[in-house]
Design an enzyme around this catalytic site. Structure first.
Site, PDB file in Angstrom:
ATOM      1  N   ASP A  96      -4.841   3.675  -1.968  1.00  0.00           N
ATOM      2  CA  ASP A  96      -6.003   4.051  -1.165  1.00  0.00           C
ATOM      3  C   ASP A  96      -6.418   5.482  -1.475  1.00  0.00           C
ATOM      4  O   ASP A  96      -5.680   6.426  -1.204  1.00  0.00           O
ATOM      5  CB  ASP A  96      -5.683   3.931   0.332  1.00  0.00           C
ATOM      6  CG  ASP A  96      -5.559   2.486   0.772  1.00  0.00           C
ATOM      7  OD1 ASP A  96      -6.473   1.707   0.472  1.00  0.00           O
ATOM      8  OD2 ASP A  96      -4.546   2.141   1.423  1.00  0.00           O
ATOM      9  N   MET A 126     -12.165   4.693  -1.274  1.00  0.00           N
ATOM     10  CA  MET A 126     -12.812   4.924   0.019  1.00  0.00           C
ATOM     11  C   MET A 126     -13.472   6.298  -0.035  1.00  0.00           C
ATOM     12  O   MET A 126     -13.078   7.235   0.667  1.00  0.00           O
ATOM     13  CB  MET A 126     -11.787   4.836   1.145  1.00  0.00           C
ATOM     14  CG  MET A 126     -11.270   3.443   1.386  1.00  0.00           C
ATOM     15  SD  MET A 126     -10.216   3.339   2.847  1.00  0.00           S
ATOM     16  CE  MET A 126      -8.619   3.263   2.060  1.00  0.00           C
ATOM     17  N   SER A 148       0.840  -1.200   0.000  1.00  0.00           N
ATOM     18  CA  SER A 148       0.000   0.000   0.000  1.00  0.00           C
ATOM     19  C   SER A 148       0.874   1.248   0.000  1.00  0.00           C
ATOM     20  O   SER A 148       1.578   1.524   0.981  1.00  0.00           O
ATOM     21  CB  SER A 148      -0.921   0.011   1.227  1.00  0.00           C
ATOM     22  OG  SER A 148      -1.621   1.239   1.309  1.00  0.00           O
ATOM     23  N   MET A 172      -8.879   8.377  -0.502  1.00  0.00           N
ATOM     24  CA  MET A 172      -9.736   8.793   0.616  1.00  0.00           C
ATOM     25  C   MET A 172     -10.229  10.219   0.408  1.00  0.00           C
ATOM     26  O   MET A 172      -9.458  11.089   0.004  1.00  0.00           O
ATOM     27  CB  MET A 172      -8.961   8.715   1.930  1.00  0.00           C
ATOM     28  CG  MET A 172      -8.339   7.369   2.219  1.00  0.00           C
ATOM     29  SD  MET A 172      -7.423   7.418   3.779  1.00  0.00           S
ATOM     30  CE  MET A 172      -6.684   5.788   3.785  1.00  0.00           C
ATOM     31  N   MET A 217     -11.793  -5.699   4.872  1.00  0.00           N
ATOM     32  CA  MET A 217     -11.023  -4.789   5.716  1.00  0.00           C
ATOM     33  C   MET A 217     -10.850  -5.413   7.096  1.00  0.00           C
ATOM     34  O   MET A 217     -11.826  -5.729   7.769  1.00  0.00           O
ATOM     35  CB  MET A 217     -11.718  -3.436   5.830  1.00  0.00           C
ATOM     36  CG  MET A 217     -11.763  -2.612   4.553  1.00  0.00           C
ATOM     37  SD  MET A 217     -10.104  -2.207   3.907  1.00  0.00           S
ATOM     38  CE  MET A 217      -9.393  -1.297   5.287  1.00  0.00           C
ATOM     39  N   ASP A 277      -6.913  -6.394   3.939  1.00  0.00           N
ATOM     40  CA  ASP A 277      -6.161  -5.155   4.147  1.00  0.00           C
ATOM     41  C   ASP A 277      -6.310  -4.683   5.585  1.00  0.00           C
ATOM     42  O   ASP A 277      -7.424  -4.475   6.058  1.00  0.00           O
ATOM     43  CB  ASP A 277      -6.677  -4.077   3.181  1.00  0.00           C
ATOM     44  CG  ASP A 277      -5.901  -2.771   3.285  1.00  0.00           C
ATOM     45  OD1 ASP A 277      -4.927  -2.699   4.047  1.00  0.00           O
ATOM     46  OD2 ASP A 277      -6.284  -1.811   2.582  1.00  0.00           O
ATOM     47  N   HIS A 285      -8.348   1.440  -4.575  1.00  0.00           N
ATOM     48  CA  HIS A 285      -9.368   1.253  -3.540  1.00  0.00           C
ATOM     49  C   HIS A 285     -10.047   2.593  -3.256  1.00  0.00           C
ATOM     50  O   HIS A 285      -9.448   3.487  -2.650  1.00  0.00           O
ATOM     51  CB  HIS A 285      -8.684   0.694  -2.284  1.00  0.00           C
ATOM     52  CG  HIS A 285      -9.595   0.466  -1.136  1.00  0.00           C
ATOM     53  ND1 HIS A 285      -9.129   0.165   0.130  1.00  0.00           N
ATOM     54  CD2 HIS A 285     -10.950   0.474  -1.037  1.00  0.00           C
ATOM     55  CE1 HIS A 285     -10.154   0.011   0.945  1.00  0.00           C
ATOM     56  NE2 HIS A 285     -11.265   0.211   0.267  1.00  0.00           N
ATOM     57  N   HIS A 304      -1.202  -1.203  -4.307  1.00  0.00           N
ATOM     58  CA  HIS A 304      -2.503  -0.893  -3.719  1.00  0.00           C
ATOM     59  C   HIS A 304      -2.549   0.605  -3.429  1.00  0.00           C
ATOM     60  O   HIS A 304      -1.692   1.146  -2.717  1.00  0.00           O
ATOM     61  CB  HIS A 304      -2.720  -1.682  -2.421  1.00  0.00           C
ATOM     62  CG  HIS A 304      -4.093  -1.549  -1.862  1.00  0.00           C
ATOM     63  ND1 HIS A 304      -5.161  -2.300  -2.323  1.00  0.00           N
ATOM     64  CD2 HIS A 304      -4.590  -0.748  -0.889  1.00  0.00           C
ATOM     65  CE1 HIS A 304      -6.247  -1.971  -1.645  1.00  0.00           C
ATOM     66  NE2 HIS A 304      -5.930  -1.024  -0.776  1.00  0.00           N
TER      67      HIS A 304
END
Length: 215
Positions: free
Chosen positions: A32, A65, A5, A34, A134, A172, A63, A30
């Protein structure tokens, strides 16, 4: 499979960290994303994904979020996302969103938070390429692994097999060399790891140890 990540990478030396992952036994990056609304933090967006894609030699597992992820599917695909991962909790029309991801040519994945039951995926698991479980509450790196995640993964694996789904299981949060073998044994296919990799003295060796910990 291992997906480091980049949220835990050094943002002043991100190029160096990307090259490290390129040269390691890792399988994916990966990323993330956000928005400060769906989760209590803000990370990075489309321009950073585009920049990473220019030098990454492995697939980008993006991913989302964020709220209303369906608005950004094409944008992230155009930025270089190979796998687009949306939260069950953020999608009012999950079936439609999965179809929209597949229409772009990307692989489609759905994520569930720690409080969300895997049983809710019964009607969608045959459509997705991957389910991300998660094992911490999303929004921050460095959290402790939630032990109940093992049971969730085992139950999810049962559902996938019963539905004859090709879906992989990704996990994750709080992953390290102690729980990684147990996660693979429970049915996980891909482990996402951030701090444990990037804060280690030898990230390439740490990735290798995670990937081959079953042996």
């Amino acid at each position: 499979m291992i997906a480091p990540s980049l949220l835990s990478g050094d943002f002043l030396n991100l190029h160096k960290d990307i090259e490290m992952v390129n040269n390691s036994d890792a399988d994916w990056f990966h990323l993330d994303i956000m928005d400060g609304v769906f989760v209590p933090n803000i990370s990075f967006g489309i321009p950073i994904v585009e920049a990473i894609k220019q030098i990454a030699t492995k697939p980008l597992d993006v991913h989302l979020m964020i709220v209303q992820p369906e608005k950004y599917i094409k944008s992230f695909r155009n930025a270089g996302a190979d796998i687009i991962n949306v939260h069950y909790e953020a999608c009012t029309h999950l079936h439609r969103t999965i179809e929209e991801i597949h229409a772009t040519g990307a692989k489609a994945a759905v994520t569930i938070n720690p409080h969300t039951s895997v049983n809710l995926l019964e009607d969608i698991v045959s459509m997705v390429d991957m389910v991300l479980v998660m094992s911490v509450n999303p929004g921050f790196g460095g959290q402790s692994f939630i032990e109940n995640s093992f049971k969730k993964i085992e139950r999810l694996k049962e559902i996938i097999l019963r539905k004859n789904s090709p879906s992989l299981i990704e996990v994750d949060g709080g992953i390290n060399s102690s729980n990684a073998p147990l996660l693979f044994k429970s049915g996980a296919d891909i482990l996402v790891s951030g701090n444990f990799i990037f804060k280690s003295a030898d990230p390439i060796q740490t990735i290798r140890e995670l990937k081959f910990c079953r042996g």
